[in-house]
Design an enzyme around this catalytic site. Structure first.
Site, short mmCIF file in Angstrom:
data_model
loop_
_atom_site.label_atom_id
_atom_site.label_comp_id
_atom_site.label_asym_id
_atom_site.label_seq_id
_atom_site.Cartn_x
_atom_site.Cartn_y
_atom_site.Cartn_z
N THR A 63 0.85 -1.20 0.00
CA THR A 63 0.00 0.00 0.00
C THR A 63 0.88 1.24 0.00
OG1 THR A 63 -1.75 -1.14 1.17
CG2 THR A 63 -1.63 1.24 1.52
N VAL A 117 -13.45 -4.38 1.86
CA VAL A 117 -12.83 -3.07 2.01
C VAL A 117 -11.94 -3.11 3.24
CG1 VAL A 117 -13.24 -0.61 2.40
CG2 VAL A 117 -14.77 -1.89 0.91
N GLY A 118 -10.72 -2.62 3.09
CA GLY A 118 -9.78 -2.62 4.22
C GLY A 118 -9.79 -1.29 4.95
N ASP A 119 -8.70 -1.03 5.65
CA ASP A 119 -8.62 0.18 6.48
C ASP A 119 -8.25 1.44 5.67
OD1 ASP A 119 -6.07 -1.05 6.01
OD2 ASP A 119 -5.22 0.41 7.38
N GLY A 149 -0.88 -2.35 6.45
CA GLY A 149 -0.82 -3.61 7.17
C GLY A 149 -2.12 -4.36 7.03
N GLY A 204 -5.46 -4.83 7.25
CA GLY A 204 -6.49 -3.81 7.42
C GLY A 204 -7.57 -4.10 8.45
N1 ASP Z 1 -4.03 -2.01 4.75
C1 ASP Z 1 -4.30 -2.52 3.44
C2 ASP Z 1 -5.60 -3.26 3.46
O1 ASP Z 1 -5.87 -3.97 4.40
C3 ASP Z 1 -3.24 -3.44 2.94
C4 ASP Z 1 -1.82 -2.95 3.13
O2 ASP Z 1 -1.57 -1.96 3.76
O3 ASP Z 1 -0.93 -3.61 2.63
O4 ASP Z 1 -6.33 -3.17 2.51
#
Ligand code: ASP
Length: 326
Positions: free
Chosen positions: A192, A221-223, A244, A246
């Site tokens: 990300t 959907v992530g963070d 990270g 999410g």
């Molecule tokens: N945080 C992102 C998600 O969970 C993934 C990442 O940061 O690598 O979508």
């Protein structure tokens, strides 16, 4: 007061003002994802490519700030460079859903007025962070998803691409492997991208853009596009962009919680960011990290993984670009 005294007073005021403005720091921090990134797994050539691209984004954002541009513009421009690079999991080079498509999320926040914009589940927007900004600036909403978000983009001159534009050969191979061994999705390096910035006027901004996690469910959907989880900015405290796993960042409202610890518990930026990443996330076995900058230009970049692509450039200091835990 006679004229000579007036002139002295004027010069004195000018001097104090200029000393004060020189003291005021400005700058930015970027990240290109955290994860199981080890020196032995990255060739010298690839490492060089990462360093160069991170440096390009860092310098672009910094030149905007140096010329008196806003933190928001710096964040937007730095993230665009990382989105356009196939090296990172955002824009071109995004990871794929279980259906083998790219689905992109992004968000941006202005610490000056707490305005924010976020988008999720995009399949055809070349630079998702631009659409997130448009949602913030040109719609009465904060968060738009999928088809509706793309329809809104159509009315606003946003660049569209075919979904195949995002899919690189490397991601396709990762996807095939992950499909064979589902558990691999947890150990996949993430990638990300994000940026936080402080401008000459003391304004903070944060932004994050991502393809999410490899083999995520269609519609997950992530963070990253969630204000308060993956992105947060408030001129009274700090600007944060996270990367990270999410789901855990959402549960802990990581980005907003760092700001809260500073505002209500008077913690320093470093202590607040460490508390979330090295204590609370760690306790849940959740991997990842954050980049953060406060209103005085202090920076924190804690992560609990083996590496996090990151770069820091603050006025009066040398640029710093790092990948591993050193
Ligand atoms: N945080 C992102 C998600 O969970 C993934 C990442 O940061 O690598 O979508």
């Amino acid at each position: 007061m006679n004229d000579v005294k007036k002139i002295f007073l004027f010069i004195f005021l000018l001097l104090t003002l200029s000393i004060h403005s020189q003291d005021k720091k400005y700058g930015l921090v970027i990240h290109g994802g955290a994860g199981n990134i080890k020196k032995e797994n990255i060739s010298t050539e690839k490492e060089k490519e990462y360093n160069e691209k991170l440096n390009e984004a860092l310098q672009k954002g910094f030149s905007i700030l140096e010329n008196g541009g806003t933190a928001l513009d710096a964040v937007n421009a730095a993230i665009n460079i990382l989105e356009d690079s196939p090296l990172f999991n955002a824009g071109k080079g995004a990871v794929l859903t279980e259906k083998g498509e790219a689905e992109l999320d992004a968000s941006i926040m202005d610490g000056k007025n707490l305005m924010a914009g976020a988008v999720a589940g995009l399949k055809h927007i070349k630079n998702p962070i631009n659409l997130a900004r448009l949602v913030m600036e040109k719609s009465p909403h904060v968060f738009m998803i999928g088809e509706g978000a793309e329809e809104f983009a159509k009315q606003n001159n946003i660049e569209f691409v075919d979904n195949s534009y995002f899919i690189t050969e490397e991601r396709l191979n990762q996807y095939k492997k992950a499909k064979e061994r589902l558990q691999e999705r947890q150990s996949e390096k993430h990638g990300t991208v994000g940026c936080v910035a402080l401008d000459k006027n003391g304004n903070l901004a944060a932004g994050t853009s991502t393809g999410g996690m490899m083999m995520k469910k269609f519609g997950r959907v992530g963070d990253s596009p969630i204000i308060g989880a993956g992105t947060y900015a408030n001129n009274n405290t700090c600007a944060v962009s996270a990367t990270g796993h999410g789901e855990y960042f959402i549960r802990l409202s990581v980005a907003h919680e760092i700001s809260n610890l500073m505002e209500y518990k008077n913690l320093s930026l470093k202590d607040a960011a460490d508390e979330l990443v090295l204590v609370r996330l760690k306790k849940m076995n959740a991997d990842g990290g954050v980049i953060a900058i406060d209103k005085s230009g202090n920076v924190a970049t804690p992560f609990n993984t083996t590496g996090m692509f990151r770069g820091i450039l603050i006025s009066g200091q040398k640029p710093l670009i790092k990948i591993f835990n050193d």
